[in-house]
Write a protein that holds these residues in place. Structure first.
Motif, PDB file in Angstrom:
ATOM      1  N   SER A  52      40.274  23.250  24.539  1.00  0.00           N
ATOM      2  CA  SER A  52      40.510  23.627  25.941  1.00  0.00           C
ATOM      3  C   SER A  52      41.233  24.949  26.109  1.00  0.00           C
ATOM      4  O   SER A  52      40.675  25.984  25.880  1.00  0.00           O
ATOM      5  CB  SER A  52      41.242  22.521  26.671  1.00  0.00           C
ATOM      6  N   ASN A  69      37.813  25.708  37.699  1.00  0.00           N
ATOM      7  CA  ASN A  69      37.907  24.320  37.250  1.00  0.00           C
ATOM      8  C   ASN A  69      36.565  23.828  36.732  1.00  0.00           C
ATOM      9  O   ASN A  69      35.506  24.361  37.088  1.00  0.00           O
ATOM     10  CB  ASN A  69      38.442  23.429  38.369  1.00  0.00           C
ATOM     11  N   ILE A  70      36.617  22.812  35.910  1.00  0.00           N
ATOM     12  CA  ILE A  70      35.407  22.409  35.206  1.00  0.00           C
ATOM     13  C   ILE A  70      34.368  21.807  36.135  1.00  0.00           C
ATOM     14  O   ILE A  70      33.190  21.816  35.835  1.00  0.00           O
ATOM     15  CB  ILE A  70      35.726  21.412  34.067  1.00  0.00           C
ATOM     16  N   LEU A  71      34.807  21.304  37.273  1.00  0.00           N
ATOM     17  CA  LEU A  71      33.829  20.692  38.168  1.00  0.00           C
ATOM     18  C   LEU A  71      33.005  21.747  38.911  1.00  0.00           C
ATOM     19  O   LEU A  71      31.955  21.445  39.444  1.00  0.00           O
ATOM     20  CB  LEU A  71      34.525  19.778  39.173  1.00  0.00           C
ATOM     21  N   ASP A  72      33.508  22.971  38.944  1.00  0.00           N
ATOM     22  CA  ASP A  72      32.759  24.015  39.631  1.00  0.00           C
ATOM     23  C   ASP A  72      31.836  24.773  38.704  1.00  0.00           C
ATOM     24  O   ASP A  72      31.016  25.560  39.154  1.00  0.00           O
ATOM     25  CB  ASP A  72      33.726  25.011  40.280  1.00  0.00           C
ATOM     26  N   ARG A  73      31.984  24.534  37.430  1.00  0.00           N
ATOM     27  CA  ARG A  73      31.151  25.286  36.498  1.00  0.00           C
ATOM     28  C   ARG A  73      29.719  24.803  36.542  1.00  0.00           C
ATOM     29  O   ARG A  73      29.473  23.603  36.515  1.00  0.00           O
ATOM     30  CB  ARG A  73      31.662  25.107  35.085  1.00  0.00           C
ATOM     31  N   PRO A  74      28.788  25.750  36.588  1.00  0.00           N
ATOM     32  CA  PRO A  74      27.389  25.312  36.545  1.00  0.00           C
ATOM     33  C   PRO A  74      27.053  24.772  35.159  1.00  0.00           C
ATOM     34  O   PRO A  74      27.529  25.318  34.154  1.00  0.00           O
ATOM     35  CB  PRO A  74      26.608  26.587  36.853  1.00  0.00           C
ATOM     36  N   ILE A  75      26.284  23.705  35.123  1.00  0.00           N
ATOM     37  CA  ILE A  75      25.946  23.167  33.805  1.00  0.00           C
ATOM     38  C   ILE A  75      24.622  23.725  33.311  1.00  0.00           C
ATOM     39  O   ILE A  75      24.225  23.463  32.191  1.00  0.00           O
ATOM     40  CB  ILE A  75      25.858  21.639  33.817  1.00  0.00           C
TER      41      ILE A  75
END
Lengths: 258, 209
Positions: A52, A69-75
């Motif tokens: 991390s 934040n990780i929830l906003d990162r495109p996968i």
């Protein structure tokens, strides 16, 4: 490039980072020819192994724009997130030497590598299925629930995703009906590792075996997966990943019928 | 209109739970009853047959304009469900998307219903490759839908039929979960306490439910 030496690993650990930022002149070429270190692999190395916060630079470009934040990162970002082969080789050599300092036997070392691979595998299957579902417009997402299609899924899709090409063989063991073997003639993950003589039993492909185990676990097919080097004249680094399935999987398979 | 969502780890422990209510007027039921628990003595003729009829009529009414009351001999308010209206003075719907259970709904009852359907989820999932298992269980007027993803099960309790919305909602929550799970510090049994995750789930609920 990075040899696994039982004694030199720790002494060279501190000198390696200095040379790491300057990739070989043909780094681009290397990257292109080693396509297995592509999109999916970034996620593997970041999520499965990375620690991390200290890895924010590796996590670029998402990490470049400050704290995202990780929830906003495109996968599904597929451009500019590839990890180069030198970076992987360096990371993996560090993983191996780190693991090596805390174990007594080859079996323990393989177990540690396999545990790390399993962590990656669990994440790979989630990510792979999610991406597949999203590219098919979220319509009725599916996963493999029968044994043979699941193994074929690993043989082609998961291997291609992780290593750039499908496995070279998928065989059923003649010894037991709960054993299957995935063969890779020239495993790319460990191509820069040469095993010293005193560790001749070691196969660093235990990491790949762990990935397979994690993927199978994600598909609700618990299994014990190990890696063995079975050299042939043509392929001295040929590796067999042996899958020993849990009894429950075979019982369920029997219940489902043909 | 009311939903209960639980994310369940492979060891069957909840890693995230929330209560959601939708503002969309799918199925408004006008009633002054404030009963919160099934009073079995209040409907002596209740039997399995009528029990089975009830959810379908409720779902049939889901697509109709809210003005038409459902022709239901046993409206949900008898059954302690989300249809149980709050007191007229306190507004028809409790706070939207607050994470608190709607008034009149027993929190632990919803949890119990969701977890008791886990056996059915496991029975159904071995025979299908579909991850979205819709309406696999019913308890009174609660329908249970599930989404079986690798190393997590999503279970939702809902009182109205909303297959499409729930499917999209599941996909969103799954994506949030996968992103959370990619964090090396997260294990499949770690409870998700991130407020951000909570916010995202609520935003998805607002969009799809």
């Amino acid at each position: 490039m990075f040899n696994l030496q039982s004694n030199s690993a720790s002494s060279s650990r501190y000198s390696l980072p200095a040379s790491a930022p300057s990739p070989p002149p043909n780094a681009n070429q290397t990257k292109r020819s080693s396509s297995y270190l592509s999109t999916g692999f970034t996620n593997l190395s970041i999520s499965g192994i990375g620690s991390s916060s200290s890895n924010n630079d590796l996590a670029s470009p998402a990490g470049r724009g400050g704290e995202m934040n990780i929830l906003d990162r495109p996968i599904n970002k597929s451009r500019g997130v590839e990890v180069g082969l030198p970076a992987w080789a360096f990371l993996f050599s560090e993983i191996v030497s780190y693991s090596q300092t805390r174990v007594d036997s080859v079996a323990d070392l393989e177990k540690r590598l396999s545990t790390l691979g399993r962590e990656s595998g669990i994440r790979i299957i989630s990510l792979h299925l999610l991406r597949a579902a999203q590219t098919s417009n979220n319509k009725d997402p599916k996963k493999e629930y029968r044994l043979i299609p699941a193994l074929q899924f690993i043989h082609t899709q998961v291997y291609r995703y992780c290593f750039g090409k499908a496995a070279d063989g998928l065989e059923k063991s003649v010894e037991g009906d709960d054993e299957y073997m995935l063969t890779l003639n020239n495993p790319p993950l460990t191509q820069h590792i040469s095993i010293p003589k005193d560790l001749s039993q070691l196969s660093c492909e235990a990491f790949s075996a762990g990935i397979v185990e994690g993927v199978l676990e994600g598909l609700d097919m618990p299994a014990r997966v190990t890696a063995h080097t079975v050299p042939t004249d043509q392929f001295p680094r040929r590796t067999v990943v042996l899958i020993k399935l849990d009894r429950s999987v075979l019982d369920r398979e029997e219940g489902l019928g043909k | 209109m009311a939903y209960y969502l639980a994310l369940i780890s492979p060891s069957d422990s909840p890693i995230y739970e929330t209560y959601l209510t939708s503002s969309k007027p799918h199925n408004q039921i006008a009633s002054s009853s404030t009963s919160t628990f099934p009073s079995w003595s209040s409907f002596p003729t209740f039997n399995n047959n009528q029990h089975n009829v009830q959810p379908s009529s409720a779902s049939a009414s889901a697509g109709q304009p809210p003005a038409i009351p459902p022709k239901d001999p046993f409206p949900p308010q008898f059954l302690g469900g989300p249809g149980t209206p709050s007191k007229p003075t306190s507004g028809a719907i409790p706070n939207n998307l607050t994470g608190q259970p709607p008034q009149g709904v027993e929190k632990h009852v919803m949890q119990m219903i969701a977890f008791s359907s886990l056996d059915i989820v496991e029975d159904v999932m071995v025979g299908t490759g579909s991850m979205y298992l819709k309406m696999i269980d019913k308890f009174n007027e609660w329908n249970v839908s599930a989404f079986v993803a690798p190393s997590v099960k999503l279970i939702i309790l809902h009182d109205i039929k909303n297959d499409e919305g729930i499917r999209l909602f599941f996909m969103d929550v799954w994506e949030h979960y996968v992103k959370t799970a990619l964090n090396p510090f997260h294990t499949p049994t770690t409870r998700i306490t991130s407020t951000l995750f909570d916010q995202r789930v609520r935003a998805s609920a607002k969009r799809h439910l």
